[in-house]
Scaffold this motif. Structure first.
Motif, PDB file in Angstrom:
ATOM      1  N   LYS A   5       0.840  -1.192   0.000  1.00  0.00           N
ATOM      2  CA  LYS A   5       0.000   0.000   0.000  1.00  0.00           C
ATOM      3  C   LYS A   5       0.878   1.246   0.000  1.00  0.00           C
ATOM      4  N   ILE A   6       0.577   2.159  -0.901  1.00  0.00           N
ATOM      5  CA  ILE A   6       1.348   3.384  -1.051  1.00  0.00           C
ATOM      6  C   ILE A   6       0.428   4.573  -0.835  1.00  0.00           C
ATOM      7  N   LEU A   7       0.913   5.555  -0.084  1.00  0.00           N
ATOM      8  CA  LEU A   7       0.217   6.821   0.090  1.00  0.00           C
ATOM      9  C   LEU A   7       0.979   7.888  -0.681  1.00  0.00           C
ATOM     10  N   VAL A   8       0.297   8.547  -1.607  1.00  0.00           N
ATOM     11  CA  VAL A   8       0.886   9.635  -2.394  1.00  0.00           C
ATOM     12  C   VAL A   8       0.323  10.947  -1.863  1.00  0.00           C
ATOM     13  N   VAL A   9       1.230  11.870  -1.502  1.00  0.00           N
ATOM     14  CA  VAL A   9       0.821  13.151  -0.933  1.00  0.00           C
ATOM     15  C   VAL A   9       1.360  14.274  -1.805  1.00  0.00           C
ATOM     16  N   ASP A  10       0.464  15.075  -2.356  1.00  0.00           N
ATOM     17  CA  ASP A  10       0.872  16.214  -3.191  1.00  0.00           C
ATOM     18  C   ASP A  10      -0.257  17.229  -3.187  1.00  0.00           C
ATOM     19  N   ASP A  11       0.082  18.501  -3.002  1.00  0.00           N
ATOM     20  CA  ASP A  11      -0.946  19.539  -2.994  1.00  0.00           C
ATOM     21  C   ASP A  11      -1.499  19.804  -4.395  1.00  0.00           C
ATOM     22  N   GLU A  12      -0.800  19.359  -5.418  1.00  0.00           N
ATOM     23  CA  GLU A  12      -1.328  19.437  -6.782  1.00  0.00           C
ATOM     24  C   GLU A  12      -2.109  18.156  -7.041  1.00  0.00           C
ATOM     25  N   GLN A  13      -3.433  18.276  -7.019  1.00  0.00           N
ATOM     26  CA  GLN A  13      -4.295  17.099  -7.128  1.00  0.00           C
ATOM     27  C   GLN A  13      -4.010  16.304  -8.399  1.00  0.00           C
ATOM     28  N   SER A  14      -3.729  16.987  -9.504  1.00  0.00           N
ATOM     29  CA  SER A  14      -3.480  16.282 -10.764  1.00  0.00           C
ATOM     30  C   SER A  14      -2.221  15.414 -10.678  1.00  0.00           C
ATOM     31  N   MET A  15      -1.208  15.878  -9.967  1.00  0.00           N
ATOM     32  CA  MET A  15       0.026  15.095  -9.814  1.00  0.00           C
ATOM     33  C   MET A  15      -0.228  13.876  -8.940  1.00  0.00           C
ATOM     34  N   GLU A  46      -4.950   3.743   8.776  1.00  0.00           N
ATOM     35  CA  GLU A  46      -4.500   2.506   8.142  1.00  0.00           C
ATOM     36  C   GLU A  46      -2.997   2.528   7.910  1.00  0.00           C
ATOM     37  N   ALA A  47      -2.412   1.361   7.796  1.00  0.00           N
ATOM     38  CA  ALA A  47      -0.969   1.240   7.611  1.00  0.00           C
ATOM     39  C   ALA A  47      -0.613   1.311   6.126  1.00  0.00           C
ATOM     40  N   PHE A  48       0.496   1.971   5.827  1.00  0.00           N
ATOM     41  CA  PHE A  48       1.030   2.046   4.470  1.00  0.00           C
ATOM     42  C   PHE A  48       2.452   1.522   4.474  1.00  0.00           C
ATOM     43  N   ASP A  49       2.840   0.904   3.373  1.00  0.00           N
ATOM     44  CA  ASP A  49       4.204   0.408   3.240  1.00  0.00           C
ATOM     45  C   ASP A  49       5.157   1.524   2.820  1.00  0.00           C
ATOM     46  N   VAL A  50       4.642   2.469   2.027  1.00  0.00           N
ATOM     47  CA  VAL A  50       5.461   3.559   1.493  1.00  0.00           C
ATOM     48  C   VAL A  50       4.634   4.840   1.455  1.00  0.00           C
ATOM     49  N   VAL A  51       5.282   5.962   1.775  1.00  0.00           N
ATOM     50  CA  VAL A  51       4.672   7.274   1.607  1.00  0.00           C
ATOM     51  C   VAL A  51       5.542   8.057   0.639  1.00  0.00           C
ATOM     52  N   ILE A  52       4.933   8.523  -0.444  1.00  0.00           N
ATOM     53  CA  ILE A  52       5.616   9.373  -1.417  1.00  0.00           C
ATOM     54  C   ILE A  52       5.029  10.764  -1.260  1.00  0.00           C
ATOM     55  N   THR A  53       5.863  11.745  -0.947  1.00  0.00           N
ATOM     56  CA  THR A  53       5.343  13.078  -0.674  1.00  0.00           C
ATOM     57  C   THR A  53       6.086  14.166  -1.434  1.00  0.00           C
ATOM     58  N   ASP A  54       5.333  15.175  -1.804  1.00  0.00           N
ATOM     59  CA  ASP A  54       5.898  16.410  -2.330  1.00  0.00           C
ATOM     60  C   ASP A  54       6.613  17.088  -1.163  1.00  0.00           C
ATOM     61  N   ILE A  55       7.647  17.840  -1.437  1.00  0.00           N
ATOM     62  CA  ILE A  55       8.356  18.543  -0.367  1.00  0.00           C
ATOM     63  C   ILE A  55       7.708  19.895  -0.085  1.00  0.00           C
ATOM     64  N   LYS A  71       7.731  10.129  14.167  1.00  0.00           N
ATOM     65  CA  LYS A  71       7.363  10.222  15.593  1.00  0.00           C
ATOM     66  C   LYS A  71       6.187   9.296  15.887  1.00  0.00           C
ATOM     67  N   GLN A  72       5.212   9.294  15.013  1.00  0.00           N
ATOM     68  CA  GLN A  72       4.026   8.462  15.220  1.00  0.00           C
ATOM     69  C   GLN A  72       4.391   6.983  15.208  1.00  0.00           C
ATOM     70  N   SER A  73       5.290   6.576  14.330  1.00  0.00           N
ATOM     71  CA  SER A  73       5.654   5.157  14.261  1.00  0.00           C
ATOM     72  C   SER A  73       6.403   4.719  15.508  1.00  0.00           C
ATOM     73  N   LYS A  74       7.101   5.634  16.181  1.00  0.00           N
ATOM     74  CA  LYS A  74       7.820   5.285  17.402  1.00  0.00           C
ATOM     75  C   LYS A  74       6.858   5.087  18.562  1.00  0.00           C
ATOM     76  N   THR A  75       5.694   5.753  18.520  1.00  0.00           N
ATOM     77  CA  THR A  75       4.736   5.631  19.619  1.00  0.00           C
ATOM     78  C   THR A  75       3.783   4.464  19.416  1.00  0.00           C
ATOM     79  N   ASP A  76       3.690   3.952  18.214  1.00  0.00           N
ATOM     80  CA  ASP A  76       2.773   2.827  17.918  1.00  0.00           C
ATOM     81  C   ASP A  76       3.333   1.510  18.383  1.00  0.00           C
TER      82      ASP A  76
END
Length: 76
Positions: A5-15, A46-55, A71-76
């Motif tokens: 499972k991959i989470l893609v994060v980008d403020d440009e919705q089209s990207m 939910e858990a993701f294997d990879v997060v791809i994010t815009d900077i 930080k969140q993964s250290k507390t889980d």
């Protein structure tokens, strides 16, 4: 079919949509978020294997997002 499972994060919705389409064609399960705060909420739900994010994003940028996820993964 891949179960990664991959989470893609980008403020440009089209990207985010484009990356989602490409990754789904490769067999991955993909979710998208358009900002860091929404991404943090998705990762809490939910858990993701990879997060791809815009900077560069307004509000929480990609580096802040990755720091928050770490930080969140250290507390889980």
């Amino acid at each position: 079919m891949s179960t990664e499972k991959i989470l893609v994060v980008d403020d440009e919705q089209s990207m985010a949509q484009f990356l989602g389409i490409v990754l789904r064609k490769e067999g991955y399960q993909v979710s998208t978020a358009n900002n860091g705060r929404d991404a943090m909420e998705k990762v809490k739900a939910e858990a993701f294997d990879v997060v791809i994010t815009d900077i560069k994003m307004p509000g929480m940028d990609g580096i802040q997002l990755l720091q928050g996820l770490k930080k969140q993964s250290k507390t889980d």
